[in-house]
Scaffold this motif. Structure first.
Motif, PDB file in Angstrom:
ATOM      1  N   PHE A 206     -12.546   0.958  -3.949  1.00  0.00           N
ATOM      2  CA  PHE A 206     -13.395  -0.183  -4.298  1.00  0.00           C
ATOM      3  C   PHE A 206     -12.696  -1.463  -3.835  1.00  0.00           C
ATOM      4  N   GLY A 207     -13.358  -2.203  -2.923  1.00  0.00           N
ATOM      5  CA  GLY A 207     -12.763  -3.403  -2.340  1.00  0.00           C
ATOM      6  C   GLY A 207     -11.886  -3.047  -1.156  1.00  0.00           C
ATOM      7  N   CYS A 208     -12.435  -2.267  -0.234  1.00  0.00           N
ATOM      8  CA  CYS A 208     -11.643  -1.668   0.853  1.00  0.00           C
ATOM      9  C   CYS A 208     -11.325  -2.632   1.981  1.00  0.00           C
ATOM     10  N   ASN A 209     -12.063  -3.735   2.114  1.00  0.00           N
ATOM     11  CA  ASN A 209     -11.925  -4.670   3.226  1.00  0.00           C
ATOM     12  C   ASN A 209     -12.020  -3.916   4.551  1.00  0.00           C
ATOM     13  N   GLN A 210     -11.001  -3.966   5.409  1.00  0.00           N
ATOM     14  CA  GLN A 210     -11.074  -3.307   6.708  1.00  0.00           C
ATOM     15  C   GLN A 210     -10.681  -1.823   6.659  1.00  0.00           C
ATOM     16  N   GLY A 211     -10.504  -1.305   5.462  1.00  0.00           N
ATOM     17  CA  GLY A 211     -10.340   0.127   5.295  1.00  0.00           C
ATOM     18  C   GLY A 211      -8.953   0.686   5.514  1.00  0.00           C
ATOM     19  N   GLY A 212      -7.963  -0.188   5.713  1.00  0.00           N
ATOM     20  CA  GLY A 212      -6.625   0.280   6.046  1.00  0.00           C
ATOM     21  C   GLY A 212      -5.978   1.140   4.987  1.00  0.00           C
ATOM     22  N   PHE A 213      -6.173   0.789   3.717  1.00  0.00           N
ATOM     23  CA  PHE A 213      -5.532   1.562   2.654  1.00  0.00           C
ATOM     24  C   PHE A 213      -6.036   2.995   2.619  1.00  0.00           C
ATOM     25  N   LEU A 214      -7.347   3.176   2.713  1.00  0.00           N
ATOM     26  CA  LEU A 214      -7.922   4.518   2.607  1.00  0.00           C
ATOM     27  C   LEU A 214      -7.456   5.402   3.765  1.00  0.00           C
ATOM     28  N   ARG A 215      -7.344   4.831   4.952  1.00  0.00           N
ATOM     29  CA  ARG A 215      -6.853   5.612   6.093  1.00  0.00           C
ATOM     30  C   ARG A 215      -5.379   5.966   5.918  1.00  0.00           C
ATOM     31  N   LYS A 216      -4.611   5.014   5.425  1.00  0.00           N
ATOM     32  CA  LYS A 216      -3.191   5.256   5.180  1.00  0.00           C
ATOM     33  C   LYS A 216      -3.015   6.326   4.096  1.00  0.00           C
ATOM     34  N   LEU A 217      -3.861   6.274   3.085  1.00  0.00           N
ATOM     35  CA  LEU A 217      -3.812   7.254   2.011  1.00  0.00           C
ATOM     36  C   LEU A 217      -4.110   8.652   2.550  1.00  0.00           C
ATOM     37  N   HIS A 218      -5.101   8.765   3.409  1.00  0.00           N
ATOM     38  CA  HIS A 218      -5.452  10.079   3.955  1.00  0.00           C
ATOM     39  C   HIS A 218      -4.331  10.641   4.812  1.00  0.00           C
ATOM     40  N   ASP A 219      -3.626   9.791   5.527  1.00  0.00           N
ATOM     41  CA  ASP A 219      -2.496  10.260   6.329  1.00  0.00           C
ATOM     42  C   ASP A 219      -1.406  10.860   5.445  1.00  0.00           C
ATOM     43  N   ALA A 220      -1.211  10.259   4.273  1.00  0.00           N
ATOM     44  CA  ALA A 220      -0.138  10.714   3.371  1.00  0.00           C
ATOM     45  C   ALA A 220      -0.579  11.855   2.467  1.00  0.00           C
ATOM     46  N   LEU A 221      -1.795  11.737   1.926  1.00  0.00           N
ATOM     47  CA  LEU A 221      -2.308  12.715   0.965  1.00  0.00           C
ATOM     48  C   LEU A 221      -3.753  13.051   1.341  1.00  0.00           C
ATOM     49  N   PRO A 222      -3.956  13.988   2.243  1.00  0.00           N
ATOM     50  CA  PRO A 222      -5.303  14.272   2.744  1.00  0.00           C
ATOM     51  C   PRO A 222      -6.292  14.613   1.628  1.00  0.00           C
ATOM     52  N   PHE A 223      -7.358  13.849   1.552  1.00  0.00           N
ATOM     53  CA  PHE A 223      -8.403  14.104   0.565  1.00  0.00           C
ATOM     54  C   PHE A 223      -9.607  14.736   1.249  1.00  0.00           C
ATOM     55  N   ALA A 224     -10.516  15.295   0.451  1.00  0.00           N
ATOM     56  CA  ALA A 224     -11.685  15.982   1.000  1.00  0.00           C
ATOM     57  C   ALA A 224     -12.650  15.005   1.649  1.00  0.00           C
TER      58      ALA A 224
ATOM     59  N   TRP B 219       0.826  -1.206   0.000  1.00  0.00           N
ATOM     60  CA  TRP B 219       0.000   0.000   0.000  1.00  0.00           C
ATOM     61  C   TRP B 219       0.858   1.253   0.000  1.00  0.00           C
ATOM     62  N   GLN B 220       1.905   1.241   0.828  1.00  0.00           N
ATOM     63  CA  GLN B 220       2.783   2.401   0.890  1.00  0.00           C
ATOM     64  C   GLN B 220       3.436   2.657  -0.466  1.00  0.00           C
ATOM     65  N   ASN B 221       3.818   1.574  -1.132  1.00  0.00           N
ATOM     66  CA  ASN B 221       4.429   1.699  -2.452  1.00  0.00           C
ATOM     67  C   ASN B 221       3.447   2.302  -3.450  1.00  0.00           C
ATOM     68  N   ILE B 222       2.202   1.833  -3.416  1.00  0.00           N
ATOM     69  CA  ILE B 222       1.190   2.362  -4.329  1.00  0.00           C
ATOM     70  C   ILE B 222       0.967   3.848  -4.083  1.00  0.00           C
ATOM     71  N   ILE B 223       0.933   4.249  -2.825  1.00  0.00           N
ATOM     72  CA  ILE B 223       0.703   5.650  -2.497  1.00  0.00           C
ATOM     73  C   ILE B 223       1.795   6.535  -3.096  1.00  0.00           C
ATOM     74  N   THR B 224       3.037   6.036  -3.115  1.00  0.00           N
ATOM     75  CA  THR B 224       4.133   6.824  -3.685  1.00  0.00           C
ATOM     76  C   THR B 224       4.004   6.967  -5.207  1.00  0.00           C
ATOM     77  N   LEU B 225       3.236   6.084  -5.841  1.00  0.00           N
ATOM     78  CA  LEU B 225       3.077   6.117  -7.291  1.00  0.00           C
ATOM     79  C   LEU B 225       1.898   6.978  -7.744  1.00  0.00           C
ATOM     80  N   LEU B 226       1.025   7.330  -6.825  1.00  0.00           N
ATOM     81  CA  LEU B 226      -0.139   8.145  -7.162  1.00  0.00           C
ATOM     82  C   LEU B 226       0.268   9.600  -7.388  1.00  0.00           C
ATOM     83  N   ASN B 227      -0.422  10.264  -8.298  1.00  0.00           N
ATOM     84  CA  ASN B 227      -0.221  11.696  -8.484  1.00  0.00           C
ATOM     85  C   ASN B 227      -0.981  12.420  -7.371  1.00  0.00           C
ATOM     86  N   PRO B 228      -0.284  13.137  -6.499  1.00  0.00           N
ATOM     87  CA  PRO B 228      -0.970  13.824  -5.399  1.00  0.00           C
ATOM     88  C   PRO B 228      -2.127  14.701  -5.857  1.00  0.00           C
TER      89      PRO B 228
END
Length: 231
Positions: free
Chosen positions: A47-65, A27-36
């Motif tokens: 889509f397919g969040c399971n326990q939601g860890g990725f979305l929370r990790k993403l918000h910590d790195a790149l805060p979304f609305a 997940w951390q690797n994917i976040i570094t590949l996203l365009n902020p």
């Protein structure tokens, strides 16, 4: 819509949590590949969040609305909602993003496409919930030519609530293009070091594991604006 179920990964005493633990580095690797610019201050669908860890990790790195995570695993979604805290995120037990009655700037799926039987239906759904010019990021590895494909499928089919599909990269790209997306491929593994300690979990050999890494991409699919719409 596919029926919901309690948990997706049924191996171990707490399969979904163990799966989340295993995905942290990826997940951390994917976040570094996203365009902020595609994430920060945007409306994001996981889509397919399971326990939601990725979305929370993403918000910590790149805060979304705002963020919405959807998944068919009801117990995993319950856990996700207990971990939201003050983040602008909600999690829902569904596989139908259209039912959210909401538009998104960006959609993301990590390790999900290989489980989807009808890619055309899925990509049309994503197209319908994205704004013009919106982006869909999806991690995907074409395993169809991997010598460990049959072994990998037996393991995933034994423990996963949904079965592994044998989709090719051509099928994924062609389907995205046919549903109005322009497509770029971003190499997932750019470092020269491979952690191979646990390769036997899904692969018959180290070489097969490395082949899988080398064929792993983060797909960036951009929804084409409707002709005449300059927004």
């Amino acid at each position: 819509m596919t029926d919901t179920y309690d948990h997706w990964w049924l191996e171990g005493t707490n399969g979904d949590q163990e799966m989340e633990n295993d995905h942290q580095e990826a997940w951390q690797n994917i976040i570094t590949l996203l365009n902020p610019k595609d994430i920060m201050a945007k409306r994001v669908l996981d889509f397919g969040c399971n326990q939601g860890g990725f979305l929370r990790k993403l918000h910590d790195a790149l805060p979304f609305a705002s963020g919405v995570g959807v998944d068919l695993a009801s117990k995993a979604v319950e856990v996700a909602n207990t971990r939201v805290g003050t983040k602008p995120i909600r999690y829902l037990n569904t596989g139908d993003a259209i039912s959210l009655d909401q538009q998104f700037d960006t959609a993301i799926s990590t390790s999900v496409l290989y489980l989807i039987e009808d890619l055309d239906e899925h990509f049309q759904m994503i197209n319908d919930v994205l704004v013009d010019g919106g982006v869909y990021y999806a991690s995907f590895a074409d395993q169809t030519n991997n010598p460990s494909f049959d072994y990998m499928k037996r393991v995933i089919d034994a423990y996963g609530a949904t079965k592994m599909q044998g989709k090719t990269l051509n099928e994924v790209v062609d389907s995205l293009v046919s549903h109005g997306f322009s497509v770029e491929l971003i190499k997932e593994y750019t470092k020269s070091i491979y952690e191979v300690t646990d390769y036997k979990k899904f692969y018959l050999s180290v070489a097969d594991f490395i082949q899988s890494c080398e064929s792993s991409y983060l797909i960036k699919a951009t929804k084409a604006p409707v002709k005449g719409n300059l927004k």
